[in-house]
Design an enzyme around this catalytic site. Structure first.
Site, PDB file in Angstrom:
ATOM      1  N   ASN A 135      39.052  41.067  47.637  1.00  0.00           N
ATOM      2  CA  ASN A 135      37.609  40.887  48.283  1.00  0.00           C
ATOM      3  C   ASN A 135      37.617  41.068  49.734  1.00  0.00           C
ATOM      4  OD1 ASN A 135      34.856  40.165  49.045  1.00  0.00           O
ATOM      5  ND2 ASN A 135      34.932  38.357  47.882  1.00  0.00           N
ATOM      6  N   ASN A 140      28.976  40.828  50.683  1.00  0.00           N
ATOM      7  CA  ASN A 140      28.382  41.652  49.590  1.00  0.00           C
ATOM      8  C   ASN A 140      28.570  41.253  48.113  1.00  0.00           C
ATOM      9  OD1 ASN A 140      31.191  42.289  48.804  1.00  0.00           O
ATOM     10  ND2 ASN A 140      30.850  44.181  50.059  1.00  0.00           N
ATOM     11  N   ASP A 141      29.108  39.873  48.107  1.00  0.00           N
ATOM     12  CA  ASP A 141      29.504  39.372  46.651  1.00  0.00           C
ATOM     13  C   ASP A 141      28.279  39.403  45.812  1.00  0.00           C
ATOM     14  OD1 ASP A 141      31.879  39.066  47.740  1.00  0.00           O
ATOM     15  OD2 ASP A 141      32.215  36.880  47.320  1.00  0.00           O
ATOM     16  N   GLY A 161      33.623  39.391  43.097  1.00  0.00           N
ATOM     17  CA  GLY A 161      33.350  39.656  44.418  1.00  0.00           C
ATOM     18  C   GLY A 161      34.192  40.844  45.016  1.00  0.00           C
ATOM     19  N   ASP A 328      35.981  59.470  31.908  1.00  0.00           N
ATOM     20  CA  ASP A 328      35.829  58.458  30.918  1.00  0.00           C
ATOM     21  C   ASP A 328      35.250  59.084  29.346  1.00  0.00           C
ATOM     22  OD1 ASP A 328      35.602  55.570  30.333  1.00  0.00           O
ATOM     23  OD2 ASP A 328      33.393  56.106  30.042  1.00  0.00           O
ATOM     24  N   GLU A 357      40.021  60.838  29.558  1.00  0.00           N
ATOM     25  CA  GLU A 357      40.518  59.795  28.696  1.00  0.00           C
ATOM     26  C   GLU A 357      40.239  60.071  27.431  1.00  0.00           C
ATOM     27  OE1 GLU A 357      39.162  55.292  27.556  1.00  0.00           O
ATOM     28  OE2 GLU A 357      37.716  56.629  28.004  1.00  0.00           O
TER      29      GLU A 357
HETATM   30 CA    CA Z   1      32.818  41.312  48.321  1.00  0.00          CA
END
Ligand code: CA
Length: 613
Positions: A135, A140-141, A161, A328, A357
């Site tokens: 983090n 910005n969490d 986060g 993906d 993948e």
């Molecule tokens: Ca963050």
């Protein structure tokens, strides 16, 4: 999952007048891809089939598509090679004309760095989960207005986060470890009500996830990687989007998605795509069934969908400086669409790397999806895949099973002997674990000796080595469920009690593994034989497996002892490759020995020798 009722599809999201959105939000002058289809999305923007115009030398509107949903317009633009960079307005002639600013930017010059350079067997890829690695920006969490407001490091399914700044903060750490390319789980917006942490449910392709730091942080990461001579791999998802993608909540047209009279999940059975005995309906379920109820399956036969996805991929390379894509759920896509998409990317960026993948079981199953030597009607143009075969039927049994005619390290030998099926086995991406699999340390019963064999194999076998974050500090975890293999890197968060990014924070065993990876990965950077040399392996005997990587300048001898007892290694048994050399330098310990006498290799261990004249 039943609580997410399908009538949500019918609820229009757009209310009241707002400036329409336009995707791609800009393009570039001087691109080879010079016909693009912009999607304009805004309340009633297509009502009355309005005329659309623009004025910029060299840019012309070739067609305006009015579609079932009047909130969308699709406009085909042709951009002459002579068109210069600049700003202009796209005007929609309604009662009150709507003008949308558009820009043709100058192409990225690189600012002293390069991009779209491809990821090769000379690289060493580090895969990390941005929400769980570090983090770097606690501000910005949580982002107001987003659907998932969870933030709880004690829950494996909530957001933690971590972000792009956290990755940037540790690029020197990764560079020092010997990593040359970074692949992150997707960084595109996932504005989903829950389980938004993994990143595979896009809700707006052209928005980088704000909780990871947004587009500016992603550009900065690309720049910081390139400045260090490292590369950026983007995780691309073409098969599906998140249920809350704006094109799902307010579909441009009825056949935007694959929809079934009754919810139909994919069978996850890749065999139905190539099996000569397959039932046709089962093929359709595999390709057009939904990956999960939260991830609707895109209809790649719809030309608007195809254009939208292909343009976005090209846009990302130019916008962020992507060097390669990991694709993906490759097997679930429409494979003809994928060929078209891959070709469009390679036409624009010939050195770009693309690997898909393929979580499948069997060398043929895997080779079907990439360039292969099979004589079959469908020919994939995908360069390579994530090589699950050398994992499941290779290194895992090599260290976990007792040696036998078809068991133990004989499985690794057997799987590599099937390389004849690939056009270029050196492009296969090999690995010990990833974000969907139990961590290797746990798979081998937390046996450090086996982990060391694993990493030594990873960095010396053919192909492109990829490691998963935390492998270097012996992170554990079984996919029961998968959140347990996606734990936080200790030291990645302000206030973490232990910091395993530093030697002081690691236990002696962790330091041993860290040092092994660092030593071998940095040796590899200078080793032509390990990066691009040929591969030759001897039949395993009594659990002892010997292979060579070699070219005209260098010969590397790799010896894997999968026994629980010491074994003798006699150089004279390997005359095809060892003849003419008199000395062997141990790459990991620096010790030197003569090749005229046999040496003893410890139980469950691997030795890497550089042979010298
Ligand atoms: Ca963050």
């Amino acid at each position: 999952m039943k609580r997410y009722l399908l009538f949500l599809f019918l609820l229009p999201v757009v209310t009241g007048f707002s400036q329409p959105e336009i995707y791609p939000p800009h393009w570039w002058a001087g691109m080879k891809t010079n016909t693009i289809q912009v999607m304009i999305y805004g309340k009633d923007v297509g009502v009355g089939k309005p005329a659309v115009s623009l004025k910029h030398a060299g840019v012309t509107i070739t067609k305006v598509h009015y579609v079932e949903n009047p909130n969308y317009l699709f406009v085909d633009l042709t951009i002459s090679p002579k068109a210069s960079a600049g700003k202009f307005d796209i005007t929609i002639r309604q009662g009150n004309p709507v003008t949308i600013p558009y820009t043709l930017k100058p192409k990225r010059t690189g600012n002293g760095t390069t991009y779209a350079q491809g990821v090769t067997s000379s690289d060493f890829i580090y895969l990390l989960m941005p929400d769980r690695f570090s983090n770097g920006d606690p501000a910005n969490d949580r982002i107001a207005g987003m659907r998932d407001q969870s933030l709880d490091r004690d829950s494996i399914f909530h957001r933690h986060g971590g972000d792009l700044q956290g990755a940037i903060n540790h690029l020197d750490y990764l560079n020092d470890l010997g990593v040359t390319a970074l692949w992150m789980m997707p960084v595109i917006e996932n504005d989903m009500p829950d389980r938004s942490e993994h990143g595979y449910a896009f809700t707006n392709h052209y928005k980088i996830e704000p909780r990871l730091g947004g587009g500016e942080a992603y550009k900065k990461l690309g720049y910081e990687l390139h400045r260090r001579g490292m590369k950026l791999i983007q995780d691309a998802v073409y098969n599906h989007v998140g249920l809350y993608h704006f094109t799902v909540q307010d579909k441009p047209m009825a056949d935007w998605l694959h929809e079934w009279p009754k919810y139909t999940n994919t069978s996850y059975k890749d065999q139905t795509l190539f099996d000569p005995h397959a039932v046709p309906g089962e093929t359709k379920i595999m390709s057009d069934g939904w990956f999960t109820p939260m991830m609707p399956d895109l209809n790649h036969h719809n030309p608007y969908v195809a254009n939208y996805l292909i343009q976005h991929a090209i846009w990302c390379v130019e916008e962020f400086g992507v060097d390669g894509f990991r694709i993906d759920t490759y097997a679930y896509n429409d494979l003809e669409f994928m060929n078209r998409c891959n070709k469009a990317l390679l036409d624009e960026y010939p050195k770009l790397s693309l690997f898909g993948e393929t979580w499948v079981h069997g060398v043929i199953n895997q080779a079907f999806f990439c360039e292969n030597n099979l004589n079959i009607p469908f020919k994939s143009n995908l360069q390579a895949t994530t090589d699950f075969q050398t994992l499941f039927y290779g290194i895992q049994p090599a260290v976990n099973e007792k040696f036998g005619w078809t068991d133990g390290v004989n499985k690794l030998y057997q799987t590599l002997s099937n390389d004849l099926i690939y056009k270029d086995p050196m492009r296969q991406v090999i690995f010990l674990d990833n974000h969907d699999l139990s961590r290797f340390f746990s798979v081998v019963g937390e046996d450090v000796k086996k982990v060391k064999v694993g990493f030594t194999w990873l960095l010396t076998c053919r192909g492109i080595p990829q490691m998963y974050y935390g492998g270097e500090i012996l992170m554990k975890g079984i996919t029961n469920p998968d959140g347990w293999v996606r734990l936080d890197f200790p030291g990645g968060w302000p206030g973490d009690k232990v910091n395993k990014f530093t030697e002081a924070g690691r236990t002696p065993e962790e330091q041993e593994v860290y040092t092994l990876i660092k030593t071998l990965a940095n040796f590899r950077k200078q080793s032509s034989a390990l990066k691009t040399g040929k591969f030759m392996h001897y039949l395993p005997v009594d659990g002892l497996y010997v292979y060579f990587r070699y070219d005209t300048n260098q010969t590397i001898m790799c010896i894997m002892n999968t026994n629980d007892k010491e074994m003798d290694v006699d150089f004279s048994k390997y005359t095809e490759r060892a003849t003419g050399f008199t000395k062997a330098n141990n790459v990991l310990t620096g010790e030197s020995m003569s090749t005229s006498t046999a040496f003893k290799i410890q139980p469950m261990s691997m030795t890497v020798l550089e042979l010298k004249k």
